[in-house]
Design a protein around this motif. Structure first.
Motif, short mmCIF file in Angstrom:
data_model
loop_
_atom_site.label_atom_id
_atom_site.label_comp_id
_atom_site.label_asym_id
_atom_site.label_seq_id
_atom_site.Cartn_x
_atom_site.Cartn_y
_atom_site.Cartn_z
N PHE A 29 29.03 44.00 41.62
CA PHE A 29 30.41 43.89 41.15
C PHE A 29 31.40 44.34 42.22
CE2 PHE A 29 33.43 43.20 37.93
CZ PHE A 29 34.34 44.23 37.95
N SER A 30 31.07 45.36 42.95
CA SER A 30 31.99 45.90 43.95
C SER A 30 32.19 44.96 45.14
CB SER A 30 31.49 47.25 44.44
OG SER A 30 30.21 47.12 45.02
N SER A 31 31.45 43.85 45.16
CA SER A 31 31.56 42.90 46.26
C SER A 31 32.34 41.64 45.90
CB SER A 31 30.16 42.48 46.75
OG SER A 31 29.46 43.59 47.25
N VAL A 32 32.73 41.53 44.65
CA VAL A 32 33.41 40.31 44.22
C VAL A 32 34.83 40.61 43.77
CG1 VAL A 32 31.32 39.07 43.60
CG2 VAL A 32 32.46 40.46 41.88
N ALA A 33 35.71 39.66 44.08
CA ALA A 33 37.05 39.70 43.51
C ALA A 33 37.01 39.14 42.10
CB ALA A 33 38.00 38.88 44.39
N MET A 34 37.95 39.53 41.29
CA MET A 34 37.96 39.10 39.89
C MET A 34 39.32 38.53 39.52
SD MET A 34 34.92 39.77 38.80
CE MET A 34 35.16 39.54 37.03
N GLY A 35 39.32 37.63 38.57
CA GLY A 35 40.56 37.05 38.11
C GLY A 35 40.57 36.84 36.61
N TRP A 36 41.77 36.71 36.07
CA TRP A 36 41.97 36.34 34.68
C TRP A 36 42.76 35.03 34.65
CZ3 TRP A 36 39.82 38.52 30.45
CH2 TRP A 36 39.31 39.81 30.55
N PHE A 37 42.30 34.13 33.80
CA PHE A 37 42.97 32.86 33.57
C PHE A 37 43.12 32.68 32.07
CE2 PHE A 37 42.83 30.84 37.79
CZ PHE A 37 41.97 31.71 38.44
N ARG A 38 43.95 31.74 31.69
CA ARG A 38 44.10 31.44 30.27
C ARG A 38 44.29 29.95 30.08
NH1 ARG A 38 50.03 34.24 29.15
NH2 ARG A 38 51.30 32.63 30.19
N ARG A 39 43.91 29.52 28.88
CA ARG A 39 44.10 28.11 28.50
C ARG A 39 44.73 28.10 27.12
NH1 ARG A 39 41.33 23.53 30.23
NH2 ARG A 39 39.59 24.79 30.98
N PHE A 47 46.41 30.35 35.90
CA PHE A 47 46.18 31.65 36.53
C PHE A 47 47.06 32.72 35.87
CE2 PHE A 47 45.37 34.79 39.65
CZ PHE A 47 46.58 35.34 40.04
N VAL A 48 46.47 33.90 35.65
CA VAL A 48 47.22 35.02 35.09
C VAL A 48 47.32 36.16 36.10
CG1 VAL A 48 47.32 36.73 33.26
CG2 VAL A 48 46.52 34.42 32.74
N ALA A 49 46.16 36.64 36.57
CA ALA A 49 46.15 37.79 37.48
C ALA A 49 44.81 37.83 38.22
CB ALA A 49 46.37 39.10 36.71
N ALA A 50 44.81 38.52 39.36
CA ALA A 50 43.58 38.67 40.13
C ALA A 50 43.60 40.01 40.85
CB ALA A 50 43.40 37.53 41.12
N ILE A 51 42.42 40.47 41.22
CA ILE A 51 42.29 41.75 41.91
C ILE A 51 41.17 41.62 42.91
CG2 ILE A 51 40.71 42.66 40.15
CD1 ILE A 51 42.15 45.39 40.50
N ASN A 52 41.33 42.26 44.08
CA ASN A 52 40.27 42.14 45.08
C ASN A 52 39.14 43.11 44.76
OD1 ASN A 52 41.40 44.56 45.83
ND2 ASN A 52 41.44 44.09 48.02
N SER A 53 38.12 43.12 45.59
CA SER A 53 36.87 43.78 45.24
C SER A 53 37.01 45.30 45.10
CB SER A 53 35.79 43.46 46.26
OG SER A 53 36.19 43.88 47.56
N ASP A 54 37.89 45.91 45.87
CA ASP A 54 38.03 47.37 45.78
C ASP A 54 39.26 47.79 44.98
OD1 ASP A 54 39.42 48.03 49.13
OD2 ASP A 54 40.17 46.89 47.42
N GLY A 55 39.94 46.82 44.40
CA GLY A 55 41.11 47.13 43.58
C GLY A 55 42.37 47.40 44.36
N SER A 71 43.23 45.67 36.43
CA SER A 71 42.59 46.81 37.06
C SER A 71 41.08 46.64 36.95
CB SER A 71 43.03 48.14 36.41
OG SER A 71 42.65 48.17 35.06
N ARG A 72 40.35 47.46 37.67
CA ARG A 72 38.90 47.38 37.61
C ARG A 72 38.29 48.75 37.78
NH1 ARG A 72 37.12 43.30 41.93
NH2 ARG A 72 35.01 44.04 41.44
N ASP A 73 37.10 48.90 37.21
CA ASP A 73 36.31 50.11 37.36
C ASP A 73 34.95 49.67 37.90
OD1 ASP A 73 34.71 52.36 37.10
OD2 ASP A 73 35.65 53.01 35.25
N ASN A 74 34.75 49.83 39.19
CA ASN A 74 33.50 49.35 39.79
C ASN A 74 32.29 50.16 39.34
OD1 ASN A 74 34.84 47.30 41.05
ND2 ASN A 74 34.82 48.22 43.09
N ALA A 75 32.51 51.37 38.89
CA ALA A 75 31.39 52.17 38.38
C ALA A 75 30.89 51.63 37.04
CB ALA A 75 31.81 53.62 38.23
N LYS A 76 31.78 50.95 36.33
CA LYS A 76 31.43 50.40 35.01
C LYS A 76 31.26 48.89 35.06
CE LYS A 76 33.71 54.03 32.34
NZ LYS A 76 34.72 54.34 31.29
N ASN A 77 31.39 48.29 36.24
CA ASN A 77 31.27 46.82 36.37
C ASN A 77 32.20 46.09 35.41
OD1 ASN A 77 29.30 47.40 38.22
ND2 ASN A 77 27.66 46.30 37.18
#
Length: 125
Positions: A29-39, A47-55, A71-77
């Motif tokens: 998880f700590s190696s990937v960027a994440m995003g939120w989208f909606r339909r 597209f709604v929002a995105a965050i890089n791998s370390d936040g 936001s993201r919590d890499n300890a909790k994936n």
């Protein structure tokens, strides 16, 4: 295999708040960027929002700026989307997605490798 599971959707009145969560497994998880989208009903994926791998970097659609926080919590994936002052136009299925190629544009769905099944958000007026 990679699994992304969204939760936290529901029915909320206009002006209210919701916090979406997306739990990831099968990926570093700590190696990937994440995003939120909606339909939204009858519309394409947005597209709604995105965050890089370390936040350290976040990106927002104009419609989300000032009201939504990713936001993201890499300890909790887990990645989160805090949505405040929701509007009826925010009624949609919300999806999280993982992007392994950090250099690609976070706003384009085609740059994401894995998607969750979505969680429904309904904002009543």
């Amino acid at each position: 295999q990679v699994q992304l599971v969204e939760s936290g959707g529901g029915l909320v009145q206009a002006g209210g708040s919701l916090r979406l969560s997306c739990a990831a497994s099968g990926v570093t998880f700590s190696s990937v960027a994440m995003g939120w989208f909606r339909r939204a009903p009858g519309k394409g994926r947005e597209f709604v929002a995105a965050i890089n791998s370390d936040g350290g970097s976040t990106y927002y659609a104009d419609t989300a700026k000032g009201r939504f926080t990713i936001s993201r919590d890499n300890a909790k994936n887990t990645v989160y989307l805090q949505m405040n002052i929701l509007e009826p136009e925010g009624t949609a299925d919300y999806y999280c997605a993982a992007r392994s190629r950090a250099y690609t544009n976070p706003r384009y769905p085609s740059n994401y490798d894995h998607w969750g099944q979505g969680t429904q958000v309904t904002v009543s007026s």
